[in-house]
Each structure stands twice: as C-alpha cells, then as structure tokens.
Enzyme design. Structure first.
Site, PDB file in Angstrom:
ATOM      1  CE  LYS A 242      54.439 -13.112   7.078  1.00 39.40           C
ATOM      2  NZ  LYS A 242      53.477 -12.488   6.158  1.00 39.40           N
ATOM      3  NE  ARG A 316      44.051 -17.332   3.985  1.00 46.73           N
ATOM      4  CZ  ARG A 316      44.115 -16.474   2.971  1.00 46.73           C
ATOM      5  NH1 ARG A 316      43.563 -16.799   1.814  1.00 46.73           N
ATOM      6  NH2 ARG A 316      44.717 -15.318   3.101  1.00 46.73           N
TER       7      ARG A 316
END
Length: 465
Positions: A242, A316
């Site tokens: 990020k 996830r």
C-alpha cells in the site's frame, strides 16, 4: 478501565440534579409555565432546544441547579440524545425530570468513555451518574456499553501492541468470566490445516506469528452459531504494498475480530441459549523474503485452490479458512465481520456496514434489527453475474477481481465459496472507524453493526419473558 456500572444507578430518591428535556417545537409552551427569571436566563443563553443544546438554571436553594436540554423526540429517546450531556456536565448525580432514559443510557455511558492508554488526564473527572427507575434495563445497557468500548479500545490500540498474540490474550480475557474454552492453532502448525491463514501471516516477525483463535461456549445441545472476525493486526498490503496514505489506518484491519469478540461477550453475558463458536483468524500481512507472492496458488482448508491476484486482498484468504472451519461444525447460522474492502466505503460511506446474506429473510431481519437499535446496515447483492470476475486460468478461483468493479460484491462472492450452501450466512463489511466526532462517538475505532447483530440474535434465541 471505564466503570460503566457506576454511571447508571437505580433511582431510590437520592438527591440529584433534574434534567428537563425539551423539543424545539414545544419550547414556547414549556417556557410559558416557567418563572420569568428562568425564561430570561434561557434567553440570555440563547437556548432554542435544538438537539444537543444545553442550558443551566439555578434551583430554589443554594447549591441547587437544573439542566435544560434540547432533544429531537422526547417520546422516543435515541441512544445518543444524552451523550453530549454526559460529556460536558460536571461530576455529579442526575435524573430526568420526566420519564426514563431507556436507550439513551448507552450514550450517557459511552459519552464518558475515553481511550486513555497512551495519555494521562491532567485533571481526572469523576462519573456523571444517571438515575433511572427502569432497573431491569441497567445491566443490559452496561453490557452493551462494555462491548462497544471493547471494540473501540481494541481498534484504537496501535499494531505494535495489538498483534495476533494480543488478540489471543483479549479472547482469553473475554472467555474467562463465562467459563468458555479457547483453543489456538499457531505458526507453522497452520500450514496444513489452515494454509491460507499461514500464507498470509508467515512473513511477520515471530512475535506476530499467525494463528486461528477459537472460543467455544454454551450447552452442546443448544443451537450452534458461528461468529467469525477478520483479525489482520496490520496490513502493509504485502508485496502489493500500500502507499503510506493507505497504511495509516491499517491498525484497524483487525476491526472485524474486535466486533466478533465483542458480540461473543454480549452473547455470553446475556446467556443466550446457543452453542457459540467464535473464530478469529489473526495475522499480520507483512513483507519479508518468505512473503506470499502475486501469482502464487494456495490450497485452502476447503480444498479449493486460490490464485493470488493481489496480496492486498488478504482478509478474504484468512476468512476463507475460518469460514470453512466454522462450516464443519454444521452451525445453523454463520455471521462474519470484516474490514474487508475500500469498495464498500465508496458504496455506502463510513457509517453503514455493507451487508451481504445468502438468505433474504435473514437479511431483512438484520436490517430491521439495525433500524430498531439505531445501528443501521445496508444490503448489497451477492450478484452471481460478477462471479466471472474471480475466474483463474490455473486455479479454482482468484482472490482479486479484475477491472476494479464491484469490489465489495466480488469479495463477498469469494467468501461465499467457503460457506456451506445450506447454511444461512451474514457478512458485514464494516469500516470499524469513525472519521469525525459526534456526541458519544469520538473519532477513532467504532462498533458498526455490532448492536444490530446482537439484536438479531436476541430476537432469534432470547427466551420470551
């Protein structure tokens, strides 16, 4: 630690400052029955009875005084209508001049809660104590305040002090008073049974080793429910790193775990007649020489193979293994919480958790529960037409959809692959953070969807009284 039990007490006629609640539309009528001196004082304070407006008036004797506060609806007090008073009034004892605080007890308590682990108050302030004759509601309100505060405190704690080990310790602390059992699978022991949790967390320092934390509580013969919470203690994005601006709030990426743990605490405190299975897959998505890579193929606990399209779609992955484990026990309901996608924030903003469900009645009940307790959610579709976005050329599924469309939906569709088809399932993609301050709700970690989920479970499992 905030002592919420000292903020709400049974009204046995103790001396207390009265709080008069007034709606703007009824202010003139209310003023007409007051002495001229008090009308003049309210006018001098420019009191117009707008919500969260407050004025102080002297009483009949020295040392006596009363509070006048504006509310939107005096007949139906919401959770936050007394929060500003709790934040600003002096230490002391108070009671409503008319009626019971009801749901507003929550805001009264949380208005006095502070996350003060890293700072010292210059002048400690004692509790503002609210009296109520509605004694039966005191303990449930205190339990709810404690659960919300637990979420806030866990999320606000920096990642250096809130890694997987600290999430494990927090689970142990919640379990102990209720006699719940906690089992933990840690580190390399995850590699075979929970390979996706292991892959996401293996690059972290030893102290931050990944783990699956499981709590069990309740009568084994009772209906089984599973609560799952994403526990990524810090998300660098992995090798798909990020930017610094995207990393700033990533201490809150364990917000799903905080919600799940707080909901478990509420279930046990209320002694809901269920067999509770709490699962927290905890890991730090770090970068090192053994970090999992874009293009890798992982084999999940369920047996599905997953191509890694993006290492920043790690939540996830850990949830997939945890959901598969939850399904093995054949629960009649699975609820998961996760700070899963930025796409959900774009779609519904920071205040509304995006709600997904594989059962329309369950989704409707959850939406109504949120409305009932002023903790709203907003349903998004599990649109099967988008499943093709998760196709892989070499594996059963890809963990990241291509093109950037429908990110919250494709993430939910990914999770659905790990939930038994016949099992009712709720997924809440929650922000777990409040970007600006409101009465009783400071900027920082926040419980969003927690009270709605608990209300839903109460309606399903609480014995009729």
């Amino acid at each position: 630690m905030t002592d919420f039990a000292d903020m709400i007490k049974a009204d046995t006629g103790q001396p207390a400052h009265p709080i008069h609640l007034v709606e703007a539309k009824a202010l003139d009528t209310w003023l007409a029955s007051r002495p001229e001196q008090r009308r003049a004082l309210l006018a001098a304070q420019k009191f117009r009875a707008k919500p969260n407006e407050t004025a102080i008036l002297p009483g009949e004797r020295d040392g006596d005084w009363m509070v006048v506060a504006g509310v939107a609806d005096k007949a139906a007090l919401g959770p936050w209508c007394l929060a500003r008073l709790a934040e600003t009034l002096p230490e002391g004892r108070y009671r409503l001049a008319e009626g019971s605080p009801g749901a507003a007890m929550l805001g009264w308590m949380l208005g006095q809660h502070r996350f003060d682990r890293y700072r010292r108050e210059d002048v400690p302030v004692g509790p503002r104590q609210l009296l109520t004759s509605d004694v039966a509601r005191i303990d449930p309100a205190v339990d709810l305040a404690r659960a919300v505060a637990l979420v806030r405190d866990l999320v606000n704690t920096p990642a250096a002090d809130m890694g997987p080990a600290e999430l494990e310790a927090a689970t142990e602390a919640v379990a102990k008073p209720f006699g719940a059992t906690v089992e933990v699978t840690r580190g390399d022991a995850l590699a075979h049974g929970y390979p996706m949790i292991h892959a996401v967390g293996r690059a972290a320092d030893r102290h931050f080793a990944p783990r699956l934390i499981e709590l069990n509580w309740g009568d084994p013969a009772a209906p089984r429910i599973a609560i799952v919470g994403k526990g990524i203690s810090f998300d660098s994005g992995g090798l798909d790193i990020k930017p610094s601006s995207g990393m700033r709030l990533m201490k809150k990426d364990m917000g799903g775990a905080a919600h799940a743990l707080a909901l478990a605490q509420l279930i046990m405190a209320a002694r809901l007649p269920v067999r509770l299975h709490l699962l927290i897959p905890a890991a730090e998505n770090a970068i090192s020489g053994n970090a999992f890579r874009p293009g890798d193929v992982l084999r999940s606990r369920k047996g599905l193979t997953v191509e890694i399209g993006n290492t920043d779609a790690e939540g996830r992955l850990v949830l997939g293994d945890a959901l598969a484990r939850a399904g093995e026990e054949k629960p009649e309901l699975i609820v998961d919480f996760a700070t899963l996608t930025g796409a959900a924030r774009v779609a519904v903003g920071p205040d509304l958790p995006a709600l997904f469900a594989n059962d329309d009645r369950l989704a409707a009940d959850m939406a109504q529960a949120g409305t009932d307790v002023d903790d709203p959610t907003w349903r998004l579709p599990l649109w099967e037409g988008y499943a093709d976005m998760l196709k892989s050329d070499i594996a059963d599924i890809n963990n990241a959809g291509e093109g950037g469309f429908a990110g919250a939906i494709t993430a939910a569709l990914f999770l659905q692959r790990f939930v038994p088809e016949e099992t009712p399932w709720l997924h809440l993609d929650t922000f777990a953070w409040r970007p600006s301050t409101k009465p009783g709700r400071p900027k920082g970690g926040e419980a969003l969807g927690l009270r709605a989920a608990f209300k839903l479970l109460q309606q399903r499992y609480q014995p009729a009284k």
